[in-house]
Design a protein around this motif. Structure first.
Motif, mmCIF file in Angstrom:
data_model
loop_
_atom_site.group_PDB
_atom_site.id
_atom_site.type_symbol
_atom_site.label_atom_id
_atom_site.label_comp_id
_atom_site.label_asym_id
_atom_site.label_seq_id
_atom_site.Cartn_x
_atom_site.Cartn_y
_atom_site.Cartn_z
ATOM 1 N N LEU A 285 -69.045 -47.112 93.697
ATOM 2 C CA LEU A 285 -69.802 -48.161 93.024
ATOM 3 C C LEU A 285 -70.003 -47.751 91.575
ATOM 4 O O LEU A 285 -70.125 -46.562 91.265
ATOM 5 N N ARG A 286 -70.070 -48.729 90.717
ATOM 6 C CA ARG A 286 -70.426 -48.470 89.320
ATOM 7 C C ARG A 286 -71.678 -49.286 89.005
ATOM 8 O O ARG A 286 -71.638 -50.513 88.957
ATOM 9 N N LEU A 287 -72.795 -48.607 88.830
ATOM 10 C CA LEU A 287 -74.036 -49.246 88.430
ATOM 11 C C LEU A 287 -74.037 -49.424 86.916
ATOM 12 O O LEU A 287 -73.440 -48.619 86.191
ATOM 13 N N PHE A 288 -74.724 -50.435 86.443
ATOM 14 C CA PHE A 288 -74.780 -50.643 84.996
ATOM 15 C C PHE A 288 -76.117 -51.240 84.600
ATOM 16 O O PHE A 288 -76.789 -51.901 85.400
ATOM 17 N N VAL A 289 -76.509 -50.975 83.364
ATOM 18 C CA VAL A 289 -77.605 -51.674 82.719
ATOM 19 C C VAL A 289 -77.172 -51.959 81.294
ATOM 20 O O VAL A 289 -76.639 -51.085 80.604
ATOM 21 N N HIS A 290 -77.342 -53.187 80.877
ATOM 22 C CA HIS A 290 -77.004 -53.594 79.512
ATOM 23 C C HIS A 290 -78.240 -54.212 78.883
ATOM 24 O O HIS A 290 -78.970 -54.961 79.539
ATOM 25 N N ALA B 228 -80.268 -43.505 98.072
ATOM 26 C CA ALA B 228 -80.141 -43.512 96.614
ATOM 27 C C ALA B 228 -80.988 -44.659 96.078
ATOM 28 O O ALA B 228 -80.738 -45.816 96.404
ATOM 29 N N VAL B 229 -82.007 -44.337 95.282
ATOM 30 C CA VAL B 229 -82.906 -45.343 94.728
ATOM 31 C C VAL B 229 -82.496 -45.586 93.280
ATOM 32 O O VAL B 229 -82.545 -44.669 92.451
ATOM 33 N N ARG C 248 -69.066 -34.226 91.176
ATOM 34 C CA ARG C 248 -68.849 -35.535 90.581
ATOM 35 C C ARG C 248 -69.063 -36.663 91.595
ATOM 36 O O ARG C 248 -68.447 -37.723 91.522
ATOM 37 N N ALA C 249 -69.993 -36.441 92.526
ATOM 38 C CA ALA C 249 -70.352 -37.498 93.467
ATOM 39 C C ALA C 249 -71.140 -38.597 92.776
ATOM 40 O O ALA C 249 -71.144 -39.748 93.224
ATOM 41 N N ALA C 250 -71.843 -38.252 91.708
ATOM 42 C CA ALA C 250 -72.538 -39.223 90.870
ATOM 43 C C ALA C 250 -72.359 -38.796 89.421
ATOM 44 O O ALA C 250 -72.571 -37.624 89.094
ATOM 45 N N VAL C 251 -71.973 -39.725 88.575
ATOM 46 C CA VAL C 251 -71.671 -39.402 87.174
ATOM 47 C C VAL C 251 -72.324 -40.446 86.279
ATOM 48 O O VAL C 251 -72.139 -41.654 86.477
ATOM 49 N N LEU D 296 -71.183 -43.976 91.552
ATOM 50 C CA LEU D 296 -71.629 -43.354 92.798
ATOM 51 C C LEU D 296 -70.481 -43.325 93.792
ATOM 52 O O LEU D 296 -69.795 -44.331 93.987
ATOM 53 N N ASP D 297 -70.299 -42.178 94.432
ATOM 54 C CA ASP D 297 -69.376 -42.047 95.549
ATOM 55 C C ASP D 297 -70.220 -41.871 96.802
ATOM 56 O O ASP D 297 -70.680 -40.759 97.106
#
Length: 895
Positions: free
Chosen positions: A573-578, A652-653, A616-619, A639-640
Motif C-alpha cells: 500500500l502507498r499512503l499519502f497526505v497532500h 497499523a494505525v 524496508r517493510a515501511a518506508v 507499507l508491506d
C-alpha cells in the motif's frame, strides 16, 4: 453525467468525432469508459461544447482521485488540436486493460470475457463481446462499430479472451506496445462505465436530484449539502410551489425556506405557518438566512442578518401559536443562540400581540420582573410558567421536559419516566439503554413493567431511522461490566472520546424483547415494494449503518465510519497526505504510522523521525515542513503488510497531524488516502518511473481533511488479516500532538477502543437493512458468500412468517440450497427480473430487462444498468426505513 439537450446538434460534427476519440483515451487512462448512450449524446455536441464538457468531466474525475493539482491535459487544445496518435493511444491502453483484467465486461451488454468473449474492435478499439457482434451481424449491422460508427477493418488476430477461430474484426492481443502498457498499468480493476443521467438533460437530472435530497429522511452528508446549495441557487422560479409535501430533515427544510425567502419573500411568508412547527425550526431558519449551516453548532454561529419587519412578525406569530412549554424548552436548549436571535426578532415590541413569546424570552433572559419593563404583565404568567423569588429578585420559573424526566429517573420510577418520554418518541428511543439500566438498578431480576414494551413499540413507529438503528446496535451487542465506551459528540468533525462505563450491566435477557420489537419495526418499514428476487453480499455485514453524517469527510468511496474492508490486491500500500497552505501561513502536516502487536503493545513506527522500519517493510518519503502554493506538498508511506506481520506487528494505525497546530480548515486544500501498489517492488518502481509516485489509476481511497481539527486517524489496518477499519475520526481539536512516539499509548488505547466499539454484532449494519428489505419484499434470496464461497439460496416457505424468514436470513441459518460462485449464473438469474440488490462490489453485469433497486459500495459493470434500476447510496438505504406514519405530538420535535 448530463448532456444538455439545447447544446445537441442534429448530426455529429467530424471534429467532434475526433475529440471523442481523445476523450476516450483520457478516460481510459483514468479507469473509466463511456457507455453507448452517453457517447452518442456527447457525439452530438459541437467541438467547442464538447471541449468544455469533456474538460469538465476530466477535471471532476481528477479532483475525486486527488490528481487535479498536478494534472496536465493529455492533449492540448482539446479537441481541435488532437494529434494523430490519439487513436493508437486509446487502442493500446484498452488492450493493456484486457491483458491484465480478463473480467472486463462488454460495454454494450455487460457480460465478461469468461461468459461471452470480449474483444477490442478494429480499428476503433471499443469493447464488444462476440455475442453482441453476432447479434449485430444477424441484424445486418456488423459492418460498423455500434459506439462510434467507424467501419470495421480486418484486424490481424484474435483478441485476448475471445474463444474459437480468430476474428479479423478484433485487434491483435499481443504487441510490444501492449505488453509495455500492461506492465505500466499493473493489475487493474475493470473500467468504470460512465452513463447518461436520467432524462438525458441537465434540468431533468437537477430536479430529480433536488427532490431526492429534499425527501431524504436522514441528515445530508457534506457532499449532499453542497449539492443542495448549488441546486437551490439555480432552482427554477417556481421553487416554492414545487416543494414536496414533507421535508423530513429539519436542517434541509431551513435551507430551502431560506432560499425561498431570499427569492420570493411574499410566497415564503405563507410557507412559514405551513412548514415551521417548532421554535428550533425558527432558529435554524435564521442561521440559514444568515448564510450559515443550520446545524446550530457554536462553531457555526453566524452574524445574524436582519429580517424584513413583516417576516419578523410572521415568525413571532409562529412561535406564539406553539405550546408555551415547548417554546420555553427549545429556547433554553440553545440559550446563547436565542439571546442573539432575540435582538433580531424584538419579541417585546409585540408583547401584547404575542404574549407567549415575550414570556418565553423573559424566562430565557432570567431578568428580575420588578425591574423588567414588561414585568408587570407577567405577575400572573401563563401556565406552565410560574413566578418565584430568589433572594431579592422576582423571576419566572419553569420545570421543563428534561427536568421532569430526570426527577423520575432519579427516583427509580421507570414507568413514570417512560410515560413522560413517550411525549417525545425520539428521546424515548435514544434513552432505551438508560431506561433498562435504571430498571436493572432498582428491580434486579424483575420483569419489565407491563406497559413498558407497548409504549416503546408505539414510540418506535414514530422515530426516524437514526435513533431506531442506534438503539438497535447499542442493545443487541455483547456487553461486559466496566467496558470502555466510545462517544462521538455532535460537531462538524468526528471527535472520538472514550471512558470506562461503571454502570449496571444491561443483560441480553433484558434487552432481547426490545431488540425483537425493533426488528419487527424494521420489517414493517421495509414492506411495500415487492421484488421477484433479491441478491445480497454477505460482506454487507462489515458495513456499519452510517451515523453522524454531518461530520463525515468527503471521500472517493463512501465507506461508512467503522466499517471493515479488505485491503485491495496482494501487494503493498502507498499512503499519502497532500496539502497546500494559504499565503503567509506555514503549515506542517505529518503522515505517520504507529505499529502495535496483537495485544496493543507498541512495536515501532514509521514517520519523519524514523523513515524506514524493519527491512524496508515501511518506508517514509521524507518530511516536508511547508506546502506553499501552487503545488503544495505530498508525503508518502509505503507499507508491506506481509513483511510487517512477519516482523511481529499486527495493527497499523494511520495518523495525520498538524505539527504546528494549524487546523485543517485553515488550509487551502488537504486530503489523505491510499493507493494500491503491485505485488513486487520492481513493478511498482517501474510504474512510479513512468507516472510519478502518485498515479491516479491506482488510487483506492481519498478523504478530505477539513474542519476545526488538527489530528486525524483515517483508518486502522489489521496486517495479519489484510483488512482495515475505516475510522474517519479526529482525536483532538486542541493540537499539541507533535510526536507519535511520545503519544503512542494514547493512540493505541484509542485504536483499541474504536475496534471494540465497532466489533461485529455491536452496531447495526447494512446487512440488517438488506435482510429486512429482502425478507419483506421477496420470497427468494440469493446470498453471495465471502471470497470463493458458493452462492446460497433462501426461500420463504409457505406459511412462514416474514419475521422468521428474516431471522433465518440474517443469521445465515438453514439455507435452502447452494450453487455456482461465478457472476454468470447471477446475471442469468437477474435477466428480466424485478430485483433488489445489496452488493459490496458492483461487479455483476446488468442483464437485459433488469429493474428494481440496487445498493453497491464499489463501482463496476452494474453501473451501466438502465434507469429501470434505482440506485441507492448507504444513506438512501437507511432513509427507506423512515416511519411509515409519523404522528407527532403538538410541540414535540421529531428527531
Amino acid at each position: 453525467m448530463c448532456v444538455p439537450e439545447e447544446l445537441r446538434q442534429p448530426a455529429a460534427d467530424p471534429w467532434s468525432a475526433a475529440g471523442l476519440t481523445a476523450l476516450d483515451a483520457d478516460l481510459v487512462e483514468r479507469g473509466h469508459i463511456l457507455t453507448e448512450q452517453l457517447r452518442a449524446a456527447l457525439g452530438l455536441l459541437g467541438p467547442a461544447d464538447l471541449a468544455l464538457t469533456g474538460s469538465g468531466l476530466l477535471a471532476r474525475i481528477d479532483a475525486q482521485l486527488g490528481a487535479d493539482r498536478k494534472h496536465r491535459p493529455l492533449f492540448h487544445r482539446f479537441p481541435d488540436g488532437v494529434p494523430t496518435h490519439a487513436q493508437l493511444f486509446f487502442s493500446v491502453h484498452i488492450q493493456a486493460f484486457l491483458r491484465n483484467q480478463p473480467r472486463q465486461p462488454c460495454t454494450r451488454c455487460g457480460r465478461t470475457a469468461a461468459e461471452a468473449g470480449i474483444g477490442a474492435l478494429a480499428p476503433c478499439a471499443h469493447l464488444l463481446c462476440v455475442s453482441c457482434l453476432e447479434a449485430l451481424e444477424a441484424a445486418g449491422e456488423a459492418s460498423a462499430c455500434p459506439f462510434c460508427g467507424s467501419e470495421l477493418t480486418a484486424g490481424t488476430a484474435l483478441q485476448a479472451g475471445v474463444t474459437g477461430a480468430p476474428d479479423p474484426r478484433y485487434l491483435a492481443a499481443d504487441s510490444r506496445a501492449v505488453r509495455q502498457a500492461a506492465e505500466e498499468f499493473g493489475v487493474q480493476r475493470t473500467l468504470q462505465p460512465l452513463r447518461l443521467a436520467p432524462g438525458g438533460d441537465t434540468r431533468t437530472a437537477a430536479l430529480l436530484e433536488l427532490d431526492r435530497l429534499l425527501t431524504r429522511r436522514t441528515p445530508l452528508s457534506p457532499e449532499d449539502r453542497e449539492d443542495l446549495a448549488a441546486l437551490l441557487a439555480h432552482a427554477p422560479a417556481g421553487l416554492a410551489d414545487a416543494l414536496p409535501a414533507q421535508i423530513p430533515v429539519r436542517e434541509t427544510k431551513a435551507s430551502v425556506l431560506a432560499a425561498v425567502l431570499s427569492r420570493d419573500p411574499e410566497r415564503a411568508r405563507t410557507l412559514l405557518a405551513e412548514r415551521v412547527d417548532t421554535a428550533t425550526d425558527v432558529l435554524r431558519l435564521l442561521w440559514a438566512w444568515s448564510g450559515a449551516e443550520p446545524d446550530l453548532l457554536p462553531a457555526s454561529a453566524p452574524r445574524l442578518r436582519t429580517l424584513p419587519r413583516p417576516v419578523r412578525r410572521d415568525l413571532l406569530a409562529v412561535l406564539d401559536a406553539l405550546p408555551l412549554a415547548a417554546v420555553a424548552e427549545d429556547l433554553r436548549r440553545h440559550r446563547s443562540a436565542w439571546l442573539r436571535a432575540g435582538e433580531l426578532l424584538h419579541p417585546f415590541e409585540y408583547r401584547r400581540r404575542y404574549p407567549n413569546v415575550a414570556a418565553a424570552f423573559v424566562l430565557l433572559r432570567q431578568t428580575d420582573l420588578v425591574e423588567h419593563p414588561v414585568g408587570a404583565e407577567f405577575a400572573e404568567p401563563p401556565a406552565p410558567l410560574r413566578v418565584h423569588k430568589t433572594g431579592t429578585a422576582t423571576r419566572l420559573g419553569f420545570t421543563g421536559f428534561g427536568g421532569e424526566v430526570e426527577t423520575r429517573l432519579a427516583a427509580g420510577d421507570l414507568a413514570g419516566a417512560t410515560a413522560v418520554l413517550a411525549r417525545r418518541p425520539g428521546e424515548l428511543v435514544r434513552r432505551l439503554h438508560h431506561l433498562l439500566r435504571v430498571h436493572a438498578d432498582t428491580a434486579p431480576g424483575a420483569p419489565l413493567p407491563e406497559d413498558f414494551l407497548p409504549t416503546v413499540e408505539r414510540a418506535l413507529r414514530q422515530v426516524a431511522p437514526g435513533p431506531l438503528l442506534g438503539a438497535y446496535g447499542r442493545l443487541r451487542g455483547p456487553r461486559s461490566a466496566g467496558e470502555r465506551r466510545l462517544y462521538f459528540p455532535r460537531g462538524k468533525v468526528a471527535l472520538a472520546h472514550a471512558r470506562e462505563d461503571g454502570g449496571t450491566l444491561v443483560t441480553a435477557g433484558l434487552s432481547r424483547p426490545v431488540c425483537a420489537s425493533i426488528e419487527s419495526e424494521l420489517l414493517r418499514r421495509a414492506a411495500g415494494e415487492r421484488y421477484e428476487l433479491a441478491v445480497l453480499d454477505e460482506g454487507l455485514a462489515d458495513l456499519v449503518v452510517p451515523f453522524g453524517e454531518r461530520a463525515t469527510a468527503r471521500t472517493l468511496v463512501s465507506v461508512p465510519r467503522g466499517s471493515i474492508q479488505r485491503l485491495p490486491g496482494t501487494g503493498r500500500l502507498r499512503l499519502f497526505v497532500h496539502w497546500m497552505q494559504p499565503e503567509h501561513l506555514r503549515v506542517d502536516l505529518d503522515l505517520s504510522v504507529a505499529l502495535y502487536d496483537a495485544d496493543w503493545r507498541f512495536v515501532g513506527l514509521c514517520d519523519y523521525t524514523q523513515l524506514v522500519y524493519g527491512d524496508r517493510a515501511a518506508v517514509h518519503s521524507g518530511d516536508y515542513v511547508s506546502a506553499p502554493p501552487p503545488d503544495g506538498a505530498t508525503e508518502f508511506v509505503d507499507l508491506d503488510p506481509d513483511a510487517l506481520a512477519a516482523a511481529g506487528a499486527r495493527h497499523a494505525v494511520v495518523i495525520v497531524f498538524s505539527y504546528n497546530d494549524v487546523s485543517f480548515e485553515q488550509l487551502t486544500e488537504a486530503f489523505t488516502g491510499f493507493l494500491e501498489l503491485d505485488a513486487g517492488p520492481d513493478a511498482a518502481d517501474a510504474a512510479a518511473r513512468a507516472t510519478g509516485p502518485y498515479y491516479r489509476k491506482a488510487v483506492r481511497q481519498r478523504m478530505d481533511l477539513a474542519g476545526d481539527a488538527k489530528v486525524c486517524v483515517p483508518m486502522i489496518v489489521d496486517l495479519a488479516e489484510r483488512r482495515y477499519t475505516w475510522t474517519d475520526l479526529n482525536t483532538s481539536d486542541s493540537g499539541g500532538f507533535h510526536s507519535v512516539r511520545r503519544h503512542h499509548e494514547e493512540v493505541g488505547r484509542l485504536a483499541a477502543d474504536v475496534l471494540a466499539h465497532f466489533s461485529p454484532g455491536s452496531r447495526a449494519t447494512l446487512w440488517d437493512l438488506a435482510c429486512a428489505v429482502a425478507a419483506a419484499g421477496t420470497d427468494e434470496v440469493l446470498v453471495r458468500g465471502r471470497a470463493g464461497q458458493p452462492v446460497r439460496t433462501w426461500r420463504r416457505a409457505e406459511g412462514e412468517p416474514a419475521g422468521e424468514f428474516a431471522s433465518r436470513l440474517r443469521a445465515l441459518r438453514s439455507p435452502d440450497g447452494q450453487g455456482h460462485t461465478s457472476t454468470a449464473g447471477l446475471t442469468a438469474a437477474l435477466a428480466g427480473r424485478h430485483a433488489f440488490l445489496g452488493l459490496v462490489d458492483g461487479d455483476i453485469p446488468a442483464p437485459d430487462g433488469l429493474s428494481g433497486t440496487a445498493y453497491r459500495l464499489y463501482p463496476g459493470p452494474l453501473d451501466a444498468a438502465p434507469e429501470t434500476l434505482d440506485r441507492l447510496t448507504a444513506g438512501d438505504l437507511v432513509a427507506r426505513f423512515g416511519p411509515v406514519q409519523a404522528v407527532r405530538p403538538p410541540g414535540a420535535d421529531l428527531p
